[in-house]
Enzyme design. Structure first.
Site, short mmCIF file in Angstrom:
data_model
loop_
_atom_site.label_atom_id
_atom_site.label_comp_id
_atom_site.label_asym_id
_atom_site.label_seq_id
_atom_site.Cartn_x
_atom_site.Cartn_y
_atom_site.Cartn_z
N ASN A 121 -10.22 -0.29 -0.41
CA ASN A 121 -8.84 -0.30 -0.33
C ASN A 121 -8.42 -1.05 -1.45
OD1 ASN A 121 -6.23 -0.69 0.27
ND2 ASN A 121 -6.54 -1.22 2.40
N HIS A 167 -3.40 6.98 1.47
CA HIS A 167 -3.83 5.61 1.05
C HIS A 167 -5.21 5.37 1.61
CE1 HIS A 167 -4.41 1.40 0.57
NE2 HIS A 167 -4.12 1.11 2.03
N CYS A 206 0.89 -1.24 0.09
CA CYS A 206 -0.18 -0.09 -0.01
C CYS A 206 0.68 1.25 0.17
CB CYS A 206 -0.99 -0.01 1.06
SG CYS A 206 -2.01 -1.45 1.22
#
Length: 332
Positions: free
Chosen positions: A288, A258, A116
């Site tokens: 996500n 993020h 990520c």
């Protein structure tokens, strides 16, 4: 080229996502959960999920082509493609396939894996090739298809992840430098908090010699520890980057994190003393998407007219490794 000492401008952005949408209501038919439970804890309502014919390479290429067009360049103008992904179509890497699909015949391409944090790590990596005068036009892509590696019976993880890709075009400039500062960190002692581990079995080849074969297990995560880590480390990294850039919080127009969890983004903004209206978020639509989440959210904000030329953006990635990174840049 000989462009040593060049600055960096970010001149194009694009994104791509699969057509299929998996809603919280759909998930309530798969595991014991509800729209209210998911949304109140994560801020997520839908996520885009790739079907069996959609590839990581094509998603990444679509995003890159849109970014190149947005930059008013042609694919043959591109010198380098950096693909941040943890879910390539080929374990040897997918960047070269993306280069072919885009038609960037002059470009060298390679994969970068930092989960990520991948997109910010890739942006920082690309900037070094520009600043040393090696390349003029660089495409940075964040793309992941994590739905391939989700345990759909685990309600703590299956509600979180979606698929997508986002890309930007960075260009050398002798007149300005829009990447103002950055920070990068890793802490392998916390590696077990977020994993997509390889599971092997032994195979005997000849007496006394064995090898191993196997595959990767689904994503596992200690959500509580990841939350604590992100809320503690991300503001610190952003503050260090702001200090290096000679900026204060009031100079920041947008916070682009993020898209892991809306509560994490809200907590980071609060610790930085940034008002919630400065948070760029599309987590409700995409969930996500790992390395794709930052450029996906940036592209959406640009299309909505939120982000304008000259705006100063504080961005940060964080996740498996554990890794975390921050960058301060100006758009356009």
């Amino acid at each position: 080229m000989n462009n040593i000492g060049a600055g960096i401008t970010i001149i194009g952005c694009g994104s791509a996502a699969p057509q299929n949408k998996l809603t919280n209501v759909h998930l309530s038919e798969i595991v014991e959960t509800s729209d209210e439970w998911i949304n109140s804890r994560t801020g997520m309502r839908t996520r885009h999920i790739s079907n069996k014919t959609e590839s990581l390479s094509q998603l990444a290429a679509d995003a890159a082509q849109r970014a190149i067009a947005d930059a008013n360049l042609s694919p043959t103008d591109i010198d380098l493609i950096v693909l941040a992904t943890s879910t390539p179509d080929d374990l040897f890497g997918s960047a070269s396939k993306v280069q072919s699909l885009v038609g960037a015949t002059r470009a060298v391409a390679f994969d970068l894996t930092a989960a990520c944090s991948g997109f910010v790590f890739a942006l920082i990596t690309a900037s070094q090739f520009i600043r040393t005068g090696v390349y003029q036009n660089v495409v940075v892509i964040g793309a992941d298809i994590l739905s391939r590696w989700v345990d759909w019976s685990d309600r703590t993880t299956c509600v979180l992840f979606g698929d997508g890709a986002g890309a930007i075009v960075c260009q050398a400039s002798q007149n300005s430098d829009r990447l103002l500062a950055f920070e990068m960190h890793s802490d392998g002692s916390q590696n077990a908090c977020l994993n997509l581990p390889y599971q092997s079995q032994s195979k005997s080849l000849v007496p006394g010699i064995t090898t191993q074969y196997g595959t990767y297990k689904p994503v596992t995560m200690n959500g509580r520890e990841v939350y604590r880590f992100a809320v503690a480390k991300v503001p610190e990294a952003i503050e260090k980057a702001m200090f290096r850039a000679g900026l204060v919080v009031e100079d920041i127009d947008w916070l682009l994190l993020h898209q892991a969890n809306q509560r994490i983004m809200d907590a980071v903004a609060k610790r930085l003393k940034l008002p919630p209206e400065k948070i760029l978020s599309n987590i409700a639509e995409h969930g996500n998407t790992s390395a794709a989440s930052i450029p996906l959210a940036l592209d959406a904000a640009l299309k909505e007219g939120k982000v304008k030329a000259g705006d100063t953006i504080a961005t940060a990635g964080f996740g498996a490794g554990l890794t975390w990174s921050a960058a301060i840049f100006q758009w356009g």
